[in-house]
Write a protein that holds these residues in place. Structure first.
Motif: not given
Length: 535
Positions: A92-112, A144-151
Protein backbone atom coordinates in the motif's frame (compact mmCIF):
# COMPACT_ATOMS: atom_id res chain seq x y z
CA UNK A 1 -53.57 44.57 36.65
CA UNK A 2 -52.96 47.39 39.13
CA UNK A 3 -53.19 45.26 42.28
CA UNK A 4 -49.95 44.03 43.85
CA UNK A 5 -49.74 42.05 47.04
CA UNK A 6 -46.97 43.09 49.41
CA UNK A 7 -45.06 39.85 48.74
CA UNK A 8 -45.24 40.34 44.98
CA UNK A 9 -44.13 43.96 45.22
CA UNK A 10 -41.18 43.03 47.45
CA UNK A 11 -40.23 40.21 45.06
CA UNK A 12 -40.16 42.63 42.11
CA UNK A 13 -38.06 45.19 43.97
CA UNK A 14 -35.69 42.52 45.35
CA UNK A 15 -35.18 41.01 41.89
CA UNK A 16 -34.35 44.39 40.36
CA UNK A 17 -32.06 45.30 43.26
CA UNK A 18 -30.15 42.01 43.24
CA UNK A 19 -29.65 41.95 39.47
CA UNK A 20 -28.55 45.60 39.42
CA UNK A 21 -26.25 44.80 42.36
CA UNK A 22 -24.17 42.50 40.18
CA UNK A 23 -23.14 45.59 38.18
CA UNK A 24 -21.53 47.23 41.24
CA UNK A 25 -18.03 45.69 40.72
CA UNK A 26 -17.78 47.60 37.42
CA UNK A 27 -17.40 50.82 39.39
CA UNK A 28 -14.16 49.52 40.94
CA UNK A 29 -10.87 48.62 39.28
CA UNK A 30 -10.30 45.07 38.06
CA UNK A 31 -7.28 44.63 40.35
CA UNK A 32 -9.36 45.64 43.38
CA UNK A 33 -12.21 43.33 42.40
CA UNK A 34 -9.80 40.38 42.14
CA UNK A 35 -9.13 40.75 45.88
CA UNK A 36 -12.81 40.21 46.66
CA UNK A 37 -14.34 36.78 47.37
CA UNK A 38 -14.51 34.61 44.26
CA UNK A 39 -18.32 34.74 44.08
CA UNK A 40 -18.19 38.55 43.94
CA UNK A 41 -15.61 38.74 41.13
CA UNK A 42 -18.19 39.45 38.46
CA UNK A 43 -17.64 42.30 36.04
CA UNK A 44 -17.99 43.23 32.38
CA UNK A 45 -14.79 42.68 30.40
CA UNK A 46 -14.03 45.25 27.71
CA UNK A 47 -13.56 43.72 24.28
CA UNK A 48 -10.71 44.12 21.83
CA UNK A 49 -12.22 47.19 20.19
CA UNK A 50 -12.59 48.98 23.54
CA UNK A 51 -9.29 48.34 25.31
CA UNK A 52 -7.03 47.33 22.43
CA UNK A 53 -5.24 44.03 21.96
CA UNK A 54 -4.33 41.42 19.38
CA UNK A 55 -6.51 39.96 16.63
CA UNK A 56 -5.30 36.79 14.90
CA UNK A 57 -7.12 34.71 12.28
CA UNK A 58 -5.83 31.16 11.87
CA UNK A 59 -6.52 28.79 8.99
CA UNK A 60 -6.13 25.02 9.19
CA UNK A 61 -3.57 23.56 6.78
CA UNK A 62 -5.76 21.40 4.55
CA UNK A 63 -2.77 19.63 3.02
CA UNK A 64 -1.60 18.63 6.50
CA UNK A 65 -5.08 17.29 7.34
CA UNK A 66 -5.14 15.29 4.08
CA UNK A 67 -1.62 13.97 4.66
CA UNK A 68 -2.55 12.71 8.13
CA UNK A 69 -5.78 11.22 6.77
CA UNK A 70 -3.94 9.31 4.04
CA UNK A 71 -1.24 8.11 6.44
CA UNK A 72 -3.90 6.74 8.77
CA UNK A 73 -5.78 5.22 5.83
CA UNK A 74 -2.64 3.43 4.62
CA UNK A 75 -2.07 2.00 8.11
CA UNK A 76 -5.69 0.79 8.17
CA UNK A 77 -5.25 -0.90 4.78
CA UNK A 78 -2.10 -2.69 5.96
CA UNK A 79 -3.81 -3.83 9.15
CA UNK A 80 -6.91 -5.18 7.38
CA UNK A 81 -4.94 -7.09 4.74
CA UNK A 82 -2.61 -8.59 7.33
CA UNK A 83 -5.47 -9.67 9.58
CA UNK A 84 -7.18 -11.27 6.57
CA UNK A 85 -3.83 -12.90 5.59
CA UNK A 86 -4.02 -11.41 2.10
CA UNK A 87 -0.67 -10.82 0.41
CA UNK A 88 -0.17 -7.87 -1.93
CA UNK A 89 1.72 -7.64 -5.19
CA UNK A 90 2.89 -4.13 -4.29
CA UNK A 91 2.66 -2.63 -0.83
CA UNK A 92 0.00 0.00 0.00
CA UNK A 93 1.32 3.42 -1.00
CA UNK A 94 0.15 6.97 -0.37
CA UNK A 95 -0.67 8.93 -3.54
CA UNK A 96 -1.53 12.67 -3.80
CA UNK A 97 -5.27 12.06 -3.35
CA UNK A 98 -5.56 8.57 -1.95
CA UNK A 99 -4.01 5.21 -1.18
CA UNK A 100 -3.31 2.45 -3.71
CA UNK A 101 -2.55 -1.23 -3.22
CA UNK A 102 -2.10 -3.93 -5.84
CA UNK A 103 -3.39 -7.43 -5.09
CA UNK A 104 -2.78 -10.55 -7.13
CA UNK A 105 -5.78 -11.36 -9.32
CA UNK A 106 -8.04 -14.14 -8.07
CA UNK A 107 -9.78 -15.04 -4.87
CA UNK A 108 -7.51 -12.82 -2.74
CA UNK A 109 -8.39 -9.78 -4.85
CA UNK A 110 -12.14 -10.15 -4.34
CA UNK A 111 -11.66 -10.78 -0.61
CA UNK A 112 -9.41 -7.71 -0.34
CA UNK A 113 -11.90 -5.54 -2.23
CA UNK A 114 -14.71 -6.65 0.09
CA UNK A 115 -12.64 -6.09 3.24
CA UNK A 116 -11.38 -2.67 2.15
CA UNK A 117 -14.88 -1.47 1.26
CA UNK A 118 -15.74 -1.89 4.94
CA UNK A 119 -13.44 1.10 5.57
CA UNK A 120 -15.99 3.33 3.84
CA UNK A 121 -18.46 4.46 6.49
CA UNK A 122 -21.49 6.78 6.20
CA UNK A 123 -20.86 10.35 7.34
CA UNK A 124 -23.06 11.48 10.21
CA UNK A 125 -24.14 14.99 11.10
CA UNK A 126 -25.00 16.19 14.59
CA UNK A 127 -28.25 17.72 13.32
CA UNK A 128 -29.58 15.47 10.57
CA UNK A 129 -27.79 12.23 11.46
CA UNK A 130 -26.65 10.11 8.50
CA UNK A 131 -26.09 12.38 5.49
CA UNK A 132 -25.97 9.77 2.73
CA UNK A 133 -22.33 10.61 1.92
CA UNK A 134 -19.54 8.12 2.60
CA UNK A 135 -16.02 8.63 3.91
CA UNK A 136 -14.04 6.77 1.22
CA UNK A 137 -14.49 5.71 -2.39
CA UNK A 138 -13.06 2.23 -2.92
CA UNK A 139 -12.77 1.34 -6.61
CA UNK A 140 -11.31 -1.44 -8.74
CA UNK A 141 -8.82 0.40 -10.99
CA UNK A 142 -8.06 -2.71 -13.02
CA UNK A 143 -5.03 -4.98 -13.13
CA UNK A 144 -5.44 -5.89 -9.46
CA UNK A 145 -5.10 -2.24 -8.38
CA UNK A 146 -7.44 -1.03 -5.63
CA UNK A 147 -7.67 2.73 -5.13
CA UNK A 148 -9.07 4.29 -1.93
CA UNK A 149 -9.89 8.00 -2.14
CA UNK A 150 -11.37 10.12 0.69
CA UNK A 151 -14.51 11.93 -0.52
CA UNK A 152 -14.86 15.71 -0.49
CA UNK A 153 -17.58 15.44 2.15
CA UNK A 154 -15.22 13.33 4.27
CA UNK A 155 -12.44 15.92 3.86
CA UNK A 156 -14.75 18.75 4.95
CA UNK A 157 -15.94 16.68 7.91
CA UNK A 158 -12.32 16.01 8.95
CA UNK A 159 -11.52 19.73 8.73
CA UNK A 160 -14.55 20.49 10.91
CA UNK A 161 -13.40 17.95 13.48
CA UNK A 162 -9.89 19.41 13.37
CA UNK A 163 -11.22 22.90 14.13
CA UNK A 164 -13.39 21.60 16.98
CA UNK A 165 -10.41 19.72 18.48
CA UNK A 166 -8.09 22.72 18.06
CA UNK A 167 -10.24 25.33 19.86
CA UNK A 168 -9.97 23.85 23.41
CA UNK A 169 -6.22 23.25 22.89
CA UNK A 170 -5.71 26.90 21.86
CA UNK A 171 -7.77 28.00 24.87
CA UNK A 172 -5.47 26.04 27.19
CA UNK A 173 -2.39 27.55 25.57
CA UNK A 174 -3.64 31.14 25.71
CA UNK A 175 -4.85 30.73 29.29
CA UNK A 176 -1.44 29.29 30.16
CA UNK A 177 0.09 32.65 29.24
CA UNK A 178 -2.03 34.28 31.94
CA UNK A 179 -3.90 36.51 29.47
CA UNK A 180 -7.27 37.94 30.50
CA UNK A 181 -10.55 36.86 28.87
CA UNK A 182 -9.38 35.75 25.39
CA UNK A 183 -12.06 35.22 22.76
CA UNK A 184 -11.49 32.05 20.71
CA UNK A 185 -14.15 30.97 18.24
CA UNK A 186 -14.65 29.18 14.97
CA UNK A 187 -15.05 31.33 11.87
CA UNK A 188 -16.32 29.67 8.73
CA UNK A 189 -15.41 26.07 7.95
CA UNK A 190 -11.64 26.08 8.35
CA UNK A 191 -10.68 29.12 10.43
CA UNK A 192 -10.31 30.10 14.09
CA UNK A 193 -10.47 33.69 15.31
CA UNK A 194 -8.38 34.55 18.38
CA UNK A 195 -8.82 37.92 20.07
CA UNK A 196 -6.88 38.80 23.20
CA UNK A 197 -7.76 42.16 24.79
CA UNK A 198 -4.87 44.01 26.37
CA UNK A 199 -2.11 42.15 24.46
CA UNK A 200 -0.21 44.57 22.22
CA UNK A 201 2.47 42.14 20.97
CA UNK A 202 1.00 39.19 19.08
CA UNK A 203 4.35 37.60 18.16
CA UNK A 204 4.63 35.44 21.27
CA UNK A 205 0.96 34.54 21.02
CA UNK A 206 1.42 33.39 17.40
CA UNK A 207 4.48 31.38 18.44
CA UNK A 208 2.38 29.63 21.07
CA UNK A 209 -0.86 28.98 19.22
CA UNK A 210 0.64 28.41 15.77
CA UNK A 211 2.94 25.61 16.90
CA UNK A 212 1.59 22.11 16.40
CA UNK A 213 3.58 20.85 19.44
CA UNK A 214 3.65 17.22 18.33
CA UNK A 215 6.14 15.67 20.74
CA UNK A 216 7.73 12.29 20.02
CA UNK A 217 10.46 10.21 21.62
CA UNK A 218 12.43 8.16 19.09
CA UNK A 219 15.61 6.11 19.15
CA UNK A 220 18.59 7.36 17.13
CA UNK A 221 19.72 5.03 14.30
CA UNK A 222 23.41 4.25 14.92
CA UNK A 223 23.90 2.01 11.86
CA UNK A 224 25.22 5.04 9.98
CA UNK A 225 28.00 7.20 11.48
CA UNK A 226 26.71 10.73 12.28
CA UNK A 227 29.23 12.38 9.97
CA UNK A 228 28.12 10.23 7.02
CA UNK A 229 24.34 10.60 7.41
CA UNK A 230 23.95 12.85 4.37
CA UNK A 231 26.28 10.79 2.15
CA UNK A 232 24.73 7.39 2.90
CA UNK A 233 21.36 6.06 1.63
CA UNK A 234 18.75 6.37 4.38
CA UNK A 235 17.45 3.00 5.68
CA UNK A 236 13.77 2.33 4.93
CA UNK A 237 12.74 2.39 8.59
CA UNK A 238 14.63 5.61 9.41
CA UNK A 239 14.60 9.27 8.40
CA UNK A 240 16.78 12.36 8.75
CA UNK A 241 15.61 15.10 11.12
CA UNK A 242 17.66 18.19 11.91
CA UNK A 243 18.76 19.46 15.30
CA UNK A 244 19.70 23.06 16.09
CA UNK A 245 19.41 26.25 14.06
CA UNK A 246 21.63 28.27 11.76
CA UNK A 247 25.26 27.23 11.57
CA UNK A 248 24.80 24.76 14.43
CA UNK A 249 22.12 22.86 12.52
CA UNK A 250 23.07 19.24 11.86
CA UNK A 251 21.27 16.09 10.71
CA UNK A 252 20.23 13.27 13.03
CA UNK A 253 19.21 9.84 11.74
CA UNK A 254 16.27 8.57 13.80
CA UNK A 255 13.95 5.61 13.50
CA UNK A 256 10.47 6.32 12.18
CA UNK A 257 8.90 4.29 14.96
CA UNK A 258 7.65 6.53 17.77
CA UNK A 259 8.45 4.93 21.12
CA UNK A 260 6.49 7.37 23.31
CA UNK A 261 4.19 10.26 22.33
CA UNK A 262 3.47 13.62 23.92
CA UNK A 263 -0.16 12.55 24.29
CA UNK A 264 0.99 10.42 27.23
CA UNK A 265 2.16 13.50 29.18
CA UNK A 266 0.14 14.67 32.17
CA UNK A 267 2.22 17.69 33.20
CA UNK A 268 5.13 19.85 32.08
CA UNK A 269 6.80 22.73 33.91
CA UNK A 270 9.98 24.78 33.97
CA UNK A 271 12.85 23.55 36.11
CA UNK A 272 16.61 23.97 36.35
CA UNK A 273 19.44 21.50 35.89
CA UNK A 274 22.56 21.20 38.06
CA UNK A 275 24.26 24.05 36.19
CA UNK A 276 21.28 26.37 36.68
CA UNK A 277 20.11 26.23 33.05
CA UNK A 278 16.33 26.17 32.39
CA UNK A 279 14.89 22.79 31.43
CA UNK A 280 11.38 21.43 30.93
CA UNK A 281 10.40 18.76 33.44
CA UNK A 282 7.63 16.40 32.33
CA UNK A 283 5.49 13.67 33.86
CA UNK A 284 3.87 10.73 32.05
CA UNK A 285 0.58 9.04 32.73
CA UNK A 286 0.56 5.32 33.65
CA UNK A 287 0.73 4.10 30.05
CA UNK A 288 3.44 6.57 29.07
CA UNK A 289 5.49 5.84 32.19
CA UNK A 290 5.42 2.12 31.43
CA UNK A 291 6.44 2.58 27.78
CA UNK A 292 9.13 5.14 28.67
CA UNK A 293 10.50 2.86 31.37
CA UNK A 294 10.64 -0.15 29.03
CA UNK A 295 12.43 1.80 26.29
CA UNK A 296 15.04 3.31 28.59
CA UNK A 297 15.62 -0.05 30.31
CA UNK A 298 16.22 -1.86 27.03
CA UNK A 299 18.39 0.86 25.44
CA UNK A 300 20.82 2.02 28.13
CA UNK A 301 23.79 3.78 26.54
CA UNK A 302 21.96 4.68 23.33
CA UNK A 303 20.90 8.21 22.34
CA UNK A 304 17.17 8.93 22.64
CA UNK A 305 15.91 11.75 20.41
CA UNK A 306 13.26 14.18 21.66
CA UNK A 307 11.44 15.39 18.53
CA UNK A 308 9.08 18.38 18.52
CA UNK A 309 7.27 19.19 15.29
CA UNK A 310 9.76 17.22 13.20
CA UNK A 311 12.76 18.93 14.80
CA UNK A 312 15.17 17.32 17.25
CA UNK A 313 15.30 19.36 20.44
CA UNK A 314 17.97 17.16 22.01
CA UNK A 315 19.25 13.60 21.75
CA UNK A 316 20.79 12.68 25.13
CA UNK A 317 22.21 9.27 25.91
CA UNK A 318 20.15 7.02 28.17
CA UNK A 319 22.43 6.66 31.19
CA UNK A 320 20.10 4.46 33.22
CA UNK A 321 16.51 3.19 33.14
CA UNK A 322 13.98 5.94 33.92
CA UNK A 323 11.19 4.09 35.69
CA UNK A 324 9.42 6.85 37.63
CA UNK A 325 7.51 8.32 34.71
CA UNK A 326 9.41 11.59 35.01
CA UNK A 327 12.08 13.17 32.85
CA UNK A 328 13.38 16.45 31.54
CA UNK A 329 14.02 18.11 28.19
CA UNK A 330 17.23 20.09 28.08
CA UNK A 331 18.48 22.41 25.36
CA UNK A 332 19.56 25.98 24.86
CA UNK A 333 16.46 27.32 26.57
CA UNK A 334 15.80 30.70 28.11
CA UNK A 335 13.24 30.88 30.91
CA UNK A 336 10.67 32.24 28.42
CA UNK A 337 11.26 29.57 25.74
CA UNK A 338 11.21 26.83 28.38
CA UNK A 339 7.93 28.18 29.75
CA UNK A 340 6.47 28.38 26.24
CA UNK A 341 7.40 24.74 25.59
CA UNK A 342 5.90 23.69 28.93
CA UNK A 343 2.63 25.47 28.02
CA UNK A 344 2.54 23.70 24.66
CA UNK A 345 3.13 20.28 26.20
CA UNK A 346 0.54 20.77 28.92
CA UNK A 347 -2.10 21.87 26.41
CA UNK A 348 -1.39 19.01 24.02
CA UNK A 349 -0.63 18.88 20.32
CA UNK A 350 -2.84 20.44 17.70
CA UNK A 351 -4.41 17.88 15.37
CA UNK A 352 -3.08 19.82 12.35
CA UNK A 353 -0.98 22.83 11.51
CA UNK A 354 -2.65 26.24 11.82
CA UNK A 355 -1.38 29.14 9.70
CA UNK A 356 -1.93 32.82 10.68
CA UNK A 357 -3.52 34.50 7.66
CA UNK A 358 -4.45 37.77 9.33
CA UNK A 359 -3.07 39.57 12.35
CA UNK A 360 -3.50 43.08 13.60
CA UNK A 361 -3.06 45.05 16.78
CA UNK A 362 -5.69 47.46 18.08
CA UNK A 363 -3.88 50.11 20.08
CA UNK A 364 -5.17 51.18 23.50
CA UNK A 365 -5.54 54.72 22.16
CA UNK A 366 -7.97 53.55 19.47
CA UNK A 367 -9.80 51.49 22.09
CA UNK A 368 -10.06 54.51 24.39
CA UNK A 369 -11.34 56.58 21.50
CA UNK A 370 -14.05 53.95 20.90
CA UNK A 371 -15.01 54.05 24.59
CA UNK A 372 -15.20 57.85 24.53
CA UNK A 373 -17.36 57.92 21.42
CA UNK A 374 -19.52 55.09 22.76
CA UNK A 375 -20.08 56.95 26.02
CA UNK A 376 -20.85 60.17 24.15
CA UNK A 377 -23.34 58.48 21.82
CA UNK A 378 -24.99 56.64 24.72
CA UNK A 379 -25.25 59.81 26.82
CA UNK A 380 -26.71 61.88 23.96
CA UNK A 381 -29.20 59.15 23.12
CA UNK A 382 -30.23 58.69 26.75
CA UNK A 383 -30.71 62.46 27.33
CA UNK A 384 -32.83 62.81 24.20
CA UNK A 385 -35.00 59.84 25.21
CA UNK A 386 -35.47 61.20 28.75
CA UNK A 387 -36.41 64.66 27.45
CA UNK A 388 -38.83 63.21 24.91
CA UNK A 389 -40.61 61.13 27.55
CA UNK A 390 -40.82 64.06 29.97
CA UNK A 391 -42.16 66.46 27.36
CA UNK A 392 -44.62 63.99 25.85
CA UNK A 393 -45.96 62.18 28.91
CA UNK A 394 -45.15 64.39 31.90
CA UNK A 395 -45.34 62.50 35.21
CA UNK A 396 -45.77 59.17 33.44
CA UNK A 397 -42.63 60.00 31.48
CA UNK A 398 -40.80 60.18 34.83
CA UNK A 399 -42.12 56.71 35.68
CA UNK A 400 -40.90 55.40 32.30
CA UNK A 401 -37.46 56.97 32.76
CA UNK A 402 -37.07 55.33 36.18
CA UNK A 403 -37.91 51.96 34.61
CA UNK A 404 -35.38 52.54 31.80
CA UNK A 405 -32.62 53.32 34.32
CA UNK A 406 -33.43 50.08 36.18
CA UNK A 407 -33.49 48.27 32.83
CA UNK A 408 -29.96 49.41 31.91
CA UNK A 409 -28.73 48.54 35.41
CA UNK A 410 -30.16 45.03 35.06
CA UNK A 411 -28.51 44.59 31.64
CA UNK A 412 -25.10 45.40 33.09
CA UNK A 413 -25.86 43.22 36.09
CA UNK A 414 -26.58 40.18 33.91
CA UNK A 415 -23.52 40.87 31.70
CA UNK A 416 -21.40 41.09 34.85
CA UNK A 417 -22.89 37.87 36.23
CA UNK A 418 -21.89 36.11 32.99
CA UNK A 419 -18.46 37.81 32.91
CA UNK A 420 -19.43 38.78 29.37
CA UNK A 421 -17.16 40.71 27.04
CA UNK A 422 -18.57 44.10 26.02
CA UNK A 423 -17.70 45.33 22.54
CA UNK A 424 -18.64 48.46 20.62
CA UNK A 425 -21.52 46.63 18.85
CA UNK A 426 -22.58 45.49 22.33
CA UNK A 427 -22.89 49.12 23.38
CA UNK A 428 -25.00 49.67 20.26
CA UNK A 429 -27.24 46.81 21.41
CA UNK A 430 -27.70 48.47 24.81
CA UNK A 431 -28.56 51.83 23.21
CA UNK A 432 -31.08 50.07 20.95
CA UNK A 433 -32.53 48.35 24.02
CA UNK A 434 -33.18 51.74 25.62
CA UNK A 435 -35.24 52.65 22.59
CA UNK A 436 -37.14 49.36 22.73
CA UNK A 437 -37.82 49.83 26.45
CA UNK A 438 -39.20 53.33 25.87
CA UNK A 439 -41.24 52.03 22.95
CA UNK A 440 -42.99 49.58 25.27
CA UNK A 441 -43.98 52.42 27.60
CA UNK A 442 -45.13 54.51 24.64
CA UNK A 443 -47.47 51.69 23.56
CA UNK A 444 -48.91 51.46 27.08
CA UNK A 445 -49.38 55.21 27.48
CA UNK A 446 -50.95 55.68 24.04
CA UNK A 447 -53.36 52.84 24.84
CA UNK A 448 -54.27 54.63 28.09
CA UNK A 449 -54.96 57.81 26.08
CA UNK A 450 -57.28 55.91 23.77
CA UNK A 451 -59.16 54.46 26.74
CA UNK A 452 -59.57 57.96 28.20
CA UNK A 453 -60.92 59.23 24.88
CA UNK A 454 -63.33 56.31 24.91
CA UNK A 455 -64.91 57.64 28.09
CA UNK A 456 -63.30 55.45 30.77
CA UNK A 457 -62.38 56.83 34.19
CA UNK A 458 -58.71 57.48 34.94
CA UNK A 459 -58.14 54.31 36.97
CA UNK A 460 -60.08 52.12 34.55
CA UNK A 461 -58.19 53.62 31.59
CA UNK A 462 -54.82 52.98 33.22
CA UNK A 463 -55.74 49.39 34.05
CA UNK A 464 -57.06 48.75 30.53
CA UNK A 465 -53.99 50.39 28.98
CA UNK A 466 -51.62 47.96 30.67
CA UNK A 467 -53.87 44.98 29.98
CA UNK A 468 -54.53 45.59 26.28
CA UNK A 469 -51.00 46.70 25.36
CA UNK A 470 -49.58 43.42 26.66
CA UNK A 471 -50.19 41.35 23.51
CA UNK A 472 -48.72 43.99 21.20
CA UNK A 473 -45.60 44.43 23.31
CA UNK A 474 -45.06 40.68 23.60
CA UNK A 475 -45.39 40.23 19.82
CA UNK A 476 -42.88 42.96 18.98
CA UNK A 477 -40.35 41.88 21.61
CA UNK A 478 -40.61 38.17 20.81
CA UNK A 479 -39.94 38.79 17.10
CA UNK A 480 -36.96 40.99 17.98
CA UNK A 481 -35.67 38.32 20.37
CA UNK A 482 -35.92 35.70 17.61
CA UNK A 483 -33.86 37.97 15.34
CA UNK A 484 -31.26 38.36 18.12
CA UNK A 485 -31.15 34.58 18.61
CA UNK A 486 -30.57 34.02 14.89
CA UNK A 487 -27.76 36.60 14.90
CA UNK A 488 -26.18 34.87 17.89
CA UNK A 489 -26.23 31.35 16.43
CA UNK A 490 -25.14 32.16 12.87
CA UNK A 491 -23.07 35.27 13.55
CA UNK A 492 -19.48 35.58 14.72
CA UNK A 493 -17.43 38.01 16.77
CA UNK A 494 -18.93 41.47 17.08
CA UNK A 495 -22.29 40.34 15.65
CA UNK A 496 -22.72 37.88 18.51
CA UNK A 497 -21.80 40.60 21.02
CA UNK A 498 -24.57 42.78 19.61
CA UNK A 499 -27.01 39.86 19.72
CA UNK A 500 -26.19 39.05 23.36
CA UNK A 501 -26.79 42.56 24.67
CA UNK A 502 -29.91 42.96 22.54
CA UNK A 503 -31.34 39.63 23.71
CA UNK A 504 -30.64 40.37 27.38
CA UNK A 505 -32.09 43.85 26.92
CA UNK A 506 -35.34 42.48 25.53
CA UNK A 507 -35.78 40.19 28.55
CA UNK A 508 -35.10 43.00 31.01
CA UNK A 509 -37.41 45.29 29.03
CA UNK A 510 -40.31 42.86 29.40
CA UNK A 511 -39.59 42.69 33.12
CA UNK A 512 -39.44 46.45 33.67
CA UNK A 513 -42.38 47.31 31.37
CA UNK A 514 -44.82 44.89 32.98
CA UNK A 515 -43.61 44.87 36.56
CA UNK A 516 -41.50 47.92 37.42
CA UNK A 517 -43.49 50.56 35.51
CA UNK A 518 -46.80 48.95 36.48
CA UNK A 519 -45.73 48.72 40.13
CA UNK A 520 -44.80 52.42 40.22
CA UNK A 521 -48.06 53.44 38.54
CA UNK A 522 -50.08 51.14 40.84
CA UNK A 523 -48.66 52.72 44.01
CA UNK A 524 -49.15 56.21 42.54
CA UNK A 525 -52.83 55.36 41.83
CA UNK A 526 -53.25 53.96 45.36
CA UNK A 527 -51.80 57.13 46.91
CA UNK A 528 -53.37 59.83 44.69
CA UNK A 529 -56.63 58.26 43.49
CA UNK A 530 -56.48 60.43 40.34
CA UNK A 531 -59.59 61.78 38.64
CA UNK A 532 -57.76 62.35 35.36
CA UNK A 533 -54.67 60.88 33.70
CA UNK A 534 -51.69 63.34 33.67
CA UNK A 535 -50.38 62.35 30.25
Amino acid sequence: MLYFSRLKALSILATALIVCGFAVPNFFGVEKVKKWPEWAQRYVVLGLDLQGGSHILLEVDKSDVLKQRLTTLRADVVKILREAKITWASAPAVRPNGVEVRIREGQDFQAALTKLRDLSQPITNNIIGITGERTIEVIDAGGGLIRLTPTEASANDRIRQTIEQSIPIIEKRVNGLGLVEPSIQRQGIDRILVQVPGLDDPRRLIAIIGTTAKLEFRLVDLTVPPQQVLQTPVPADSEIIYEGKGEQKHPVLVYKQVMVEGADLTDAKVGYDQSGQPVVEFTFNGTGARKFGDVTKENVGRPFAIVLDNEVISAPNIREPILGGRGQISGQFTVETANNLAILLRAGALPAKLTPIEQRVVGPGLGQDSITKGKYASAVGAVLVVLFMLVTYGLFGVFANIAVVVNVGMIFGILSLLNATLTLPGIAGIVLTVGIAVDSNVLIYERIREEVRGGRTAIAAIDAGFTRALATILDSNITTFIAAAVLFFIGTGAVRGFAVTLGIGILTTLFTAFTMTRLIVAYWVRMIRPQHVPI
